[in-house]
Motif scaffolding. Structure first.
Motif, PDB file in Angstrom:
ATOM      1  N   GLU A  47    -101.074  30.315  50.350  1.00  0.00           N
ATOM      2  CA  GLU A  47    -100.581  29.572  49.191  1.00  0.00           C
ATOM      3  C   GLU A  47    -101.716  29.211  48.245  1.00  0.00           C
ATOM      4  N   CYS A  48    -102.919  29.243  48.727  1.00  0.00           N
ATOM      5  CA  CYS A  48    -104.116  28.978  47.931  1.00  0.00           C
ATOM      6  C   CYS A  48    -104.232  30.023  46.812  1.00  0.00           C
ATOM      7  N   SER A  49    -104.630  29.597  45.620  1.00  0.00           N
ATOM      8  CA  SER A  49    -104.711  30.549  44.507  1.00  0.00           C
ATOM      9  C   SER A  49    -105.745  31.633  44.790  1.00  0.00           C
ATOM     10  N   PHE A  50    -106.809  31.283  45.511  1.00  0.00           N
ATOM     11  CA  PHE A  50    -107.823  32.276  45.869  1.00  0.00           C
ATOM     12  C   PHE A  50    -107.255  33.251  46.909  1.00  0.00           C
ATOM     13  N   GLY A  51    -106.641  32.690  47.947  1.00  0.00           N
ATOM     14  CA  GLY A  51    -106.026  33.523  48.974  1.00  0.00           C
ATOM     15  C   GLY A  51    -104.955  34.424  48.384  1.00  0.00           C
ATOM     16  N   MET A  52    -104.239  33.909  47.393  1.00  0.00           N
ATOM     17  CA  MET A  52    -103.184  34.672  46.715  1.00  0.00           C
ATOM     18  C   MET A  52    -103.757  35.913  46.025  1.00  0.00           C
ATOM     19  N   GLN A  53    -104.925  35.769  45.397  1.00  0.00           N
ATOM     20  CA  GLN A  53    -105.569  36.912  44.741  1.00  0.00           C
ATOM     21  C   GLN A  53    -105.931  37.988  45.772  1.00  0.00           C
ATOM     22  N   ILE A  54    -106.403  37.523  46.932  1.00  0.00           N
ATOM     23  CA  ILE A  54    -106.745  38.463  48.008  1.00  0.00           C
ATOM     24  C   ILE A  54    -105.481  39.192  48.455  1.00  0.00           C
ATOM     25  N   TRP A  55    -104.469  38.406  48.715  1.00  0.00           N
ATOM     26  CA  TRP A  55    -103.205  38.948  49.225  1.00  0.00           C
ATOM     27  C   TRP A  55    -102.631  39.966  48.239  1.00  0.00           C
ATOM     28  N   ASN A  56    -102.579  39.589  46.961  1.00  0.00           N
ATOM     29  CA  ASN A  56    -102.037  40.503  45.945  1.00  0.00           C
ATOM     30  C   ASN A  56    -102.901  41.746  45.792  1.00  0.00           C
ATOM     31  N   GLY A  57    -104.203  41.618  46.065  1.00  0.00           N
ATOM     32  CA  GLY A  57    -105.112  42.748  45.925  1.00  0.00           C
ATOM     33  C   GLY A  57    -104.977  43.770  47.035  1.00  0.00           C
ATOM     34  N   VAL A  58    -104.462  43.357  48.194  1.00  0.00           N
ATOM     35  CA  VAL A  58    -104.419  44.282  49.327  1.00  0.00           C
ATOM     36  C   VAL A  58    -103.006  44.740  49.698  1.00  0.00           C
ATOM     37  N   LYS A  59    -101.978  44.013  49.267  1.00  0.00           N
ATOM     38  CA  LYS A  59    -100.661  44.269  49.850  1.00  0.00           C
ATOM     39  C   LYS A  59    -100.026  45.585  49.434  1.00  0.00           C
ATOM     40  N   VAL A  60    -100.313  46.072  48.233  1.00  0.00           N
ATOM     41  CA  VAL A  60     -99.689  47.328  47.807  1.00  0.00           C
ATOM     42  C   VAL A  60    -100.216  48.491  48.649  1.00  0.00           C
ATOM     43  N   LEU A  61    -101.540  48.564  48.773  1.00  0.00           N
ATOM     44  CA  LEU A  61    -102.136  49.635  49.572  1.00  0.00           C
ATOM     45  C   LEU A  61    -101.718  49.502  51.041  1.00  0.00           C
ATOM     46  N   ALA A  62    -101.492  48.273  51.472  1.00  0.00           N
ATOM     47  CA  ALA A  62    -101.081  48.041  52.857  1.00  0.00           C
ATOM     48  C   ALA A  62     -99.621  48.407  53.082  1.00  0.00           C
ATOM     49  N   GLY A  63     -98.878  48.674  52.011  1.00  0.00           N
ATOM     50  CA  GLY A  63     -97.466  49.010  52.155  1.00  0.00           C
ATOM     51  C   GLY A  63     -96.609  47.820  52.538  1.00  0.00           C
ATOM     52  N   ILE A  64     -97.095  46.604  52.239  1.00  0.00           N
ATOM     53  CA  ILE A  64     -96.333  45.404  52.604  1.00  0.00           C
ATOM     54  C   ILE A  64     -96.032  44.563  51.370  1.00  0.00           C
ATOM     55  N   GLU A  65     -95.810  45.252  50.214  1.00  0.00           N
ATOM     56  CA  GLU A  65     -95.563  44.492  48.998  1.00  0.00           C
ATOM     57  C   GLU A  65     -94.258  43.708  49.048  1.00  0.00           C
ATOM     58  N   ASP A  66     -93.383  44.040  50.025  1.00  0.00           N
ATOM     59  CA  ASP A  66     -92.124  43.304  50.156  1.00  0.00           C
ATOM     60  C   ASP A  66     -92.311  41.945  50.849  1.00  0.00           C
ATOM     61  N   VAL A  67     -93.418  41.788  51.539  1.00  0.00           N
ATOM     62  CA  VAL A  67     -93.666  40.528  52.248  1.00  0.00           C
ATOM     63  C   VAL A  67     -94.173  39.504  51.241  1.00  0.00           C
ATOM     64  N   CYS A  68     -93.508  38.342  51.146  1.00  0.00           N
ATOM     65  CA  CYS A  68     -93.977  37.392  50.120  1.00  0.00           C
ATOM     66  C   CYS A  68     -95.189  36.605  50.583  1.00  0.00           C
ATOM     67  N   ASN A  69     -95.791  35.947  49.607  1.00  0.00           N
ATOM     68  CA  ASN A  69     -97.056  35.252  49.849  1.00  0.00           C
ATOM     69  C   ASN A  69     -96.822  33.908  50.526  1.00  0.00           C
ATOM     70  N   LYS A  70     -96.090  33.935  51.601  1.00  0.00           N
ATOM     71  CA  LYS A  70     -95.846  32.698  52.337  1.00  0.00           C
ATOM     72  C   LYS A  70     -96.175  32.959  53.798  1.00  0.00           C
ATOM     73  N   TRP A  71     -96.737  31.961  54.430  1.00  0.00           N
ATOM     74  CA  TRP A  71     -97.115  32.142  55.821  1.00  0.00           C
ATOM     75  C   TRP A  71     -95.916  32.579  56.666  1.00  0.00           C
ATOM     76  N   ASP A  72     -94.756  31.977  56.438  1.00  0.00           N
ATOM     77  CA  ASP A  72     -93.590  32.299  57.256  1.00  0.00           C
ATOM     78  C   ASP A  72     -93.192  33.767  57.131  1.00  0.00           C
TER      79      ASP A  72
END
Ligand SMILES: [Zn+2]
Length: 166
Positions: A47-72
């Protein structure tokens, strides 16, 4: 990884419970990555804005763009595909593991030293780490797997045919 899943990280919010004297340094209870949110488990991943940038930067290549940026959502993804051996899910899990590790490392580095890395630099490091790991693996040739190898700039030598096994 299991420490994270089980929410047993030795975080400041956990540590503060041990401080019964009541004079905790509250400056330390602020997230060291975005310096605005609380330094809590829920905030950091992702949920951190910094962590969010990391998450958004890796999720497409990881093939998990459907997973939202929430821990759950991430937790649900890990539970659902935890035992899957498909290339897509194996890579997804490696990326989630590397991302949580490097976000955690960066959080500690900023807390205990003056060193800082940018979000885009961390994304590069995470993807390079996963790519290195993928080099040690072999993948059964399918159309989807060939596309994944291309996306990751991995050599076709990592592919094997079904009849190579025997
Ligand atoms: Zn933060």
């Amino acid at each position: 990884m299991w420490l994270i899943v089980n929410k047993k990280l030795k975080k400041q919010d956990v540590m503060s419970m041990w401080n019964s004297s009541g004079n905790a340094n509250y400056n330390l209870l602020c997230c060291s990555l975005c310096t605005s949110g609380p330094d809590s488990h829920e905030h950091l991943f992702f949920e951190c804005s910094f962590g969010m940038q990391i998450w958004n930067g890796v999720k497409v290549l990881a093939g998990i763009e459907d997973v939202c940026n929430k821990w759950d959502s991430i937790y649900e993804y890990l539970v659902r595909f935890g035992s899957s051996k498909s290339a897509r899910n194996v890579i997804g899990k490696l990326v989630v593991g590397a991302a949580t590790y490097f976000v955690w490392q960066e959080r500690n580095m900023r807390l205990f030293s003056t060193k800082q890395r940018s979000a885009s630099r961390l994304v590069e490091i995470i993807l390079a780490t996963v790519r290195l790991k993928l080099h040690t693996m072999r993948f059964k040739r399918t159309g989807q797997v060939e596309r994944i190898l291309q996306d990751w700039s991995l050599p076709r030598g990592l592919l094997f045919e079904d009849d190579d096994c025997g």
